[in-house]
Design a protein around this motif. Structure first.
Motif, PDB file in Angstrom:
ATOM      1  N   PHE A 111      51.868 -25.382 -22.949  1.00 35.58           N
ATOM      2  CA  PHE A 111      51.662 -25.319 -24.394  1.00 35.58           C
ATOM      3  C   PHE A 111      50.293 -25.850 -24.807  1.00 35.58           C
ATOM      4  CE2 PHE A 111      56.497 -25.581 -25.342  1.00 35.58           C
ATOM      5  CZ  PHE A 111      56.601 -24.220 -25.113  1.00 35.58           C
ATOM      6  N   HIS A 119      51.522 -18.740 -23.164  1.00 39.40           N
ATOM      7  CA  HIS A 119      52.436 -19.319 -24.152  1.00 39.40           C
ATOM      8  C   HIS A 119      53.655 -18.410 -24.319  1.00 39.40           C
ATOM      9  CE1 HIS A 119      48.650 -21.321 -26.069  1.00 39.40           C
ATOM     10  NE2 HIS A 119      49.006 -21.903 -24.944  1.00 39.40           N
ATOM     11  N   ASN A 164      52.525 -24.551 -30.844  1.00 35.65           N
ATOM     12  CA  ASN A 164      53.575 -24.144 -29.921  1.00 35.65           C
ATOM     13  C   ASN A 164      54.881 -24.891 -30.186  1.00 35.65           C
ATOM     14  OD1 ASN A 164      52.785 -22.055 -27.914  1.00 35.65           O
ATOM     15  ND2 ASN A 164      51.092 -23.445 -27.534  1.00 35.65           N
TER      16      ASN A 164
END
Length: 576
Positions: A111, A119, A164
């Motif tokens: 992340f 991701h 994230n």
């Protein structure tokens, strides 16, 4: 590169020898994998073999798993290789949940990598993993906290990681409160390391020295970039948080009340747990300021929450003062708080003050001011609110009549003498307005207080510089959490809903007419107030260059300019 095939038997033999202390075959295996990490066919075959023989990892073989996760450059792998590796890991965890924490740590390290494709892989894998192993969700928060980039890391890493985590909440909404708490605790830590004074000092220093740089070099600078490093990071992260709130609240251009209400509940819980006990933050609390602007139900609930905290006798004195400061600061600064709501809440404050005085009269009072800090905090809040919202109040047909019904003269002239303990700038400004509107006359009390006040001074440690400003010990020092927002990028979310202080010309004339005989220099603290409270441009003023020898003369406070104070967030101190 040649395709070197390794059979599962060779892998098993390498593991067996390694576990017996013989590392030759194992090292050859590691070297072969490193040499073939750009060989898609080889890696897919390897992970398929490992997936079909997860019993090899009954004895953990942690070193080999760590090698696969952290020694291979995953950002350069194709989706086919990533899917094969994910399939192997999920199968492994399904057979032995002891491997869960290691793999989750690996996913969270991804992340912080500035590569969007990796991701996508991490989120897809995480979603599958939580479905297959529900207990994995119990580990997520502690791992997210542990893997959070330290605040000294590059701002791009900080931004990517937080984005994230927010993306993760789209499929793990049940964990939203805990994740938001982790994120905001990190932002608060960053916030307290970037005080308004330090930020504005950096901005002022840059402005004063920018002419020495070549024009070409100046043009390369981002005009929205904060010159204070921590402030610049915080600005970007706050922008991401404001965006997140906006995206939750607005769907296809329409306000989503129910989703916003749930998010508000989470933020309110975090406010009570994190924001309220923190006295050094300058900006993170504006997230609650922002979400309250979406619906009156939210702002009403927040104000009621603050009021309930204040009136609760089981809450510590510090938290009660903090709740009052949040309440009055919101009412003074938020343009979405209707004047009707302002009057309603202020009426409750005034009623509480009168009830307190009644109780004091029945019990013959107590001369120790420390016993009456809640009274002084509420009294100062009433004055502060009136200073900011008086123009709207007097425009109401019954505005002045409502204020007169508050019987402020009884409160101000009570034996508790609140004007003695409120901040002098607030006291003076209110006195000027109260005289203009013929509400109550305060100057005789102020003069009496000045006459009988000893010139006692004491030092407050200032961890931002080596100087220790001096303040009189009989002032109730307060923190106004919604003082001007000085971060540049993220301020676009706050400016449309924020009230900047404006000093009316007639009030300035009133100051000049007070007493020309004893005219003196404006107090240093008031210079700070001019910079922070009255200005609407956060990058062209600096309070720090005037703070080196702050000294307030109580005797002449009624001759000073009507600047409003701001809290540097030093916490609360008791009245001596």
């Amino acid at each position: 590169m040649l395709h070197t095939t390794i059979t599962i038997d060779q892998i098993q033999e390498a593991f067996d020898q390694f576990n017996r202390g013989q590392k030759y075959l194992y090292n050859n295996l590691i070297t072969t994998i490193k040499d073939n990490q750009t060989n898609e066919i080889y890696l897919v075959e390897l992970f398929d073999e490992l997936r079909d023989n997860v019993d090899l990892f009954e004895n953990m073989n942690e070193q080999f798993l760590d090698f696969l996760q952290f020694q291979i450059n995953w950002t350069k792998q194709s989706k086919v290789v990533l899917d094969a590796f994910s399939s192997f890991q999920i199968t492994l965890i399904s057979s032995n949940t002891n491997h869960t924490e290691r793999y989750l740590n690996f996913l969270f390290t991804l992340f912080a990598i500035p590569e969007t494709s990796i991701h996508d892989f991490a989120h897809e894998t995480l979603q599958q993993l939580v479905l297959i192993v529900p207990l994995a969700s119990n580990l997520l928060c502690s791992i997210a906290d542990h893997q959070f980039p330290f605040m000294t890391k590059d701002k791009d890493i900080q931004i990517i990681y937080i984005k994230n985590l927010l993306r993760l909440l789209s499929y793990l909404s049940i964990e939203r409160l805990r994740f938001l708490e982790i994120i905001l605790s990190k932002l608060i830590r960053m916030d307290v390391h970037a005080s308004r004074q330090d930020i504005l000092h950096s901005e002022r220093y840059y402005i004063e020295n920018e002419l020495v740089f070549p024009l070409e070099q100046q043009q390369q600078h981002d005009t929205n970039q904060m010159k204070h490093d921590q402030a610049d990071k915080l600005d970007c992260l706050m922008y991401s948080m404001f965006e997140y709130i906006t995206n939750i609240s607005m769907k296809n251009g329409k306000f989503n009340y129910e989703q916003t209400r749930l998010l508000f509940k989470d933020l309110l819980n975090i406010f009570n747990k994190l924001f309220l006990p923190t006295h050094d933050s300058s900006h993170v609390q504006f997230l609650i300021f922002y979400i309250c602007s979406f619906h009156t139900n939210f702002s009403d609930e927040f104000m009621n929450n603050c009021w309930k905290i204040f009136v609760s006798p089981t809450v510590s004195m510090t938290f009660r003062q903090a709740a009052v400061c949040y309440l009055c600061s919101l009412m003074a600064r938020a343009n979405y708080i209707s004047i009707k709501s302002v009057l309603t809440i202020t009426q409750s404050m005034v009623d509480w003050l009168h009830a307190y005085i009644n109780t004091l009269e029945r019990n013959s009072g107590n001369s120790n001011p420390n016993r009456h800090l809640p009274f002084y905090a509420i009294c100062q809040a009433v004055l502060y609110i009136f200073i900011y919202r008086h123009q709207e109040i007097v425009r109401l047909s019954d505005g002045i009549g409502t204020i007169i019904q508050w019987r402020l003269s009884r409160i101000i002239s009570s034996e508790l003498n609140p004007l003695k303990f409120c901040l002098p700038a607030i006291t003076l400004r209110f006195a000027q307005l109260a005289r203009n509107y013929q509400i109550v006359f305060c100057y005789s009390i102020i003069e009496t207080n000045n006459r009988y006040s000893l010139p006692e001074l004491f030092s407050i440690d200032d961890h931002h510089n080596n100087t220790s400003p001096l303040l009189p010990s009989n002032i109730l020092h307060s923190y106004f959490p919604f003082d001007p927002y000085v971060l540049k990028r993220s301020s676009i979310f706050i400016r449309p809903i924020y009230i900047d202080y404006r000093d009316e010309n007639e009030d300035l004339n009133t100051i000049k007419d007070l007493d020309d005989r004893n005219q003196q220099d404006i107090d240093d603290s008031d210079d700070i107030l001019t910079s922070m409270i009255m200005s609407t441009t956060p990058n062209d003023f600096d309070p720090t260059d005037r703070i080196s020898s702050l000294s307030i003369s109580i005797k002449n406070s009624h001759h000073r300019s009507s600047k409003l104070p701001f809290g540097r967030s030093p916490g609360f101190r008791t009245v001596s």
